[in-house]
Scaffold this active site. Sequence first.
Site, PDB file in Angstrom:
ATOM      1  CE1 TYR A 125      -3.990   2.052   0.261  1.00 55.63           C
ATOM      2  CE2 TYR A 125      -2.690   3.313   1.834  1.00 55.63           C
ATOM      3  CZ  TYR A 125      -3.796   3.201   1.015  1.00 55.63           C
ATOM      4  OH  TYR A 125      -4.700   4.232   0.938  1.00 55.63           O
ATOM      5  CB  SER A 161      -7.226   2.450  -2.793  1.00 54.53           C
ATOM      6  OG  SER A 161      -7.696   3.759  -2.696  1.00 54.53           O
ATOM      7  CG  ASP A 219     -14.322   3.548  -6.580  1.00 56.24           C
ATOM      8  OD1 ASP A 219     -14.585   4.362  -5.673  1.00 56.24           O
ATOM      9  OD2 ASP A 219     -13.286   2.862  -6.596  1.00 56.24           O
ATOM     10  CG  HIS A 243     -12.640   2.684  -3.035  1.00 55.40           C
ATOM     11  ND1 HIS A 243     -11.921   2.887  -4.195  1.00 55.40           N
ATOM     12  CD2 HIS A 243     -11.718   2.686  -2.028  1.00 55.40           C
ATOM     13  CE1 HIS A 243     -10.641   3.018  -3.899  1.00 55.40           C
ATOM     14  NE2 HIS A 243     -10.490   2.896  -2.600  1.00 55.40           N
TER      15      HIS A 243
END
Length: 723
Positions: free
Chosen positions: A498, A578, A661, A695
């Site tokens: 991430y 993301s 999203d 999302h």
Amino acid sequence: MQHRLRPAGSALILGLALGCHAVDEVSPVPEQPTTDKVAHVDTYHDYEVEDPYRWLEDVDGEAVGHWVDLQNDYTRALLDGVEQRQPIRERLEELWTFRRWSTPRRSGTRLFWTENDGTQAQGVLMVGEGSDAESAMASGRLLLDPNTLSEDGTVALSSYEPSPDGLQIACAVSEAGSDWLEWRVLNVDGSEVGERLRYSKFSGATWLKDGTGFFYQRYPKPPEGEEFAAQTKNAQLCFHRVGTDQGEDRVLYERPDEPDWGFASEVSHDGTLCVVSVWQGTDQRNRLGVIDLTEAEWQLKPLLWEFDAQWSFIGLDRSDEEAPRLVLLTDKDAPNGRVVAVDLEHLSSDEGFVLEERIPAGSDRIESVRFLAERLVVTRLHDAAHEVALHSRSGALEGELALPGGFVSVESIQGSRDRDEILLSFESVNRPASLLRVDAASRETSILRTPDLPFDPDSLIVDQVRVGSSDGASLRLLLLHKPGLKLDGRTPTLLYGYGGFDISLTPRFSVERFVLAEMGGLYAQATLRGGGEFGQAWHEAGMRERKQNVFNDFISCAEYLIRNGYTTSSQLAINGRSNGGLLVGAVMVQRPELFAAAIPEVGVLDMLRYDEFTIGWAWEPEYGSAKDPEMFEPLLAYSPYHNVVEGVPYPATLVTTGDHDDRVYPAHSFKFAAALQEASTSGPVMIRITKSAGHGAGKPRGVQIDEAADRLAFLVRSIGLGN
């Protein structure tokens, strides 16, 4: 497309030649869709940038709808052609079926929690009566079943907040994964009070002590038909009195001159103060103010009114011998966090106020602090896993809690100020969440609930290793695999990361990852700069113009796995969601020869226009903006969409997004997939677009299982998982 090209050279050519990708025996590949290119050029600071797939930003347009259908048909043909997909889905379904609970929350004599029996599309809200958690959960009854709110299971309970007396509860529901919330008020018998509050986002509900109403955040009503794509600005802090129409709600604070500001509130346990946090996008620094609820006219009074540090309200400390004090968690002069107190009597005086330190900063980051059982319950991060300790009100350490297992995550900690019972949930990479009961006085712990599992968590091994990044930064890799892993370079491996927004990757359980390891794969989770695992400096080292550090860290983790015999490039896949989707997109275009497969999910992939859509503007503190001349070149240098180069054999790619999203606009994924499909000389490149989805939050159980089955089938095809 105008690309930022890398210099050509023999090293790159050699690397690409070595990056041949192993492909499983599957059905013939259908013809890949082609995407029309329409000439479009933007000028940024005298620099022209082509954007031939701009038309894909009209996500509700008929032409884009047709493109979505063609892409989904292509993706389905490829993934359904993997023979192992159906057995994989059946195994996922089997292992998914276990009961799970959220950490119960106490209000008055009642306990509230959500649970799912493992077969329900959405978890349900429960309430129980009892003096302790065991008796309350034993008497549990259904309060709200979101599965009855839609035929397809896409309406979810996003959050809930019981009134202090436990007689009513504010519930926020969302549709199709949207960030938009609709607040409803229920009586404890499950009946609706009647009113529904719309146009709320990124908000909780904070009740008055007497339960007559609550504070929440809302935004102006978007233009008709533009609810999905509208930019979310000009927040209002509102008060809603139960039993009245939303149109009668009081706007307590708004700043039209500061449209990027947002507001969060919390009422002190004695009901005298409302503490308001003012935030600006995703900047971790915030302002703090208070509303004296004992006054006839409620007005926000500034307290810590500079965006110079992070301030989190822990609780109000009123003792007989001292003036009332706000207890706060802050990184002011403490990159790893510390606990301080502020004397409220000096709030408005000319003398100002001082920060009284109660728990000093240490070598581990303080992630959260709760004021429970008249103690400070402190959660710290040590080597990217959680540890919990009890401190006295004054900050003196009373002792550490014994958390079962090795590397664990603590999801939430609940309790009340006047009870010694503290509840928390904990999990690890190979074991789903259990509920732990803590007696604060004795620090004795006992398991309150643990799932009856259809698998053996101890059948897999959890390890952690240290990795040096290219500039010497010390990283962590968490590993999940079957016993007897041989370091012969033959293990199909999924590397996950991430690295952004001060968010910490801690050990979390996933049925999908468990099945991957069962199939002989290795799951590796990277701790990267940009995250929050090691404090403020760790985060700042991976943001804005330093974002390339995050990509270098991820590449270093991949090279470590190869160098140490875990896997090879032909059996290495990368995955992230993301901001992690941005990570995967950037790394796969920078080092395509290093990976056999890539799964960028709901990614931020157009770094020049991300701030034009929905809530994207809020990420400017993290990324910077292309409108800023100093940030344009760094953004262009790594923007995945703008760095796709024609004629390169990119890894096999599965891009995923939801068609609506409203967090990361789906056009990011649309444009990136189209550019890759045109440019790559290998592949395949496919995009999976989930209908009626956002999302990721609130997805029904069946949709989650289908998506997991597709990702694993893609890994079977691209890196030989299970062969």
